[in-house]
Design a protein around this motif. Structure first.
Motif: not given
Length: 116
Positions: A110-112
């Motif tokens: 997942l993107h931060k």
């Protein structure tokens, strides 16, 4: 008066002989100049041909003929291309495998900045 006429006639004859001799001398001079010019031209041509021959020999000895140089360049080019093709053939498989490893090794994350 006859002696004067005779003296004038002798002077005219002498003048004519002198002018004939001068004319002949000029003709001989022109002929000699032409002959000298022809000889000089022949000598120049001979010298030029000798120097040209020496240059061709020097060129052939140190550089080779133009065809020889061109064929040497072509042969060098072919050798370099063959070397490159061999190098590609040797390294092709490992590079493809390494690229495929990067493609197969995907780790989804997942993107931060993603909020749930």
């Amino acid at each position: 008066m006859a002696s004067q006429t005779q003296g004038i006639q002798q002077l005219l004859n002498a003048e004519k002989k002198a002018s004939d001799k001068v004319g002949e001398a000029r003709k001989r001079k022109a002929k000699r100049l032409k002959q000298a010019k022809d000889e000089a031209t022949d000598e120049i041509e001979k010298y030029r041909s000798d120097r040209e021959k020496q240059f061709k020999e020097f060129e052939a000895k140190h550089i080779g003929s133009r065809e020889g140089v061109a064929s040497k360049i072509d042969a060098d080019t072919r050798n370099k291309i063959d070397d490159m093709n061999r190098a590609v053939g040797i390294r092709k498989e490992p590079v493809i495998n390494e690229v495929l490893q990067f493609i197969y090794a995907i780790k989804p994350e997942l993107h931060k900045n993603y909020r749930q």
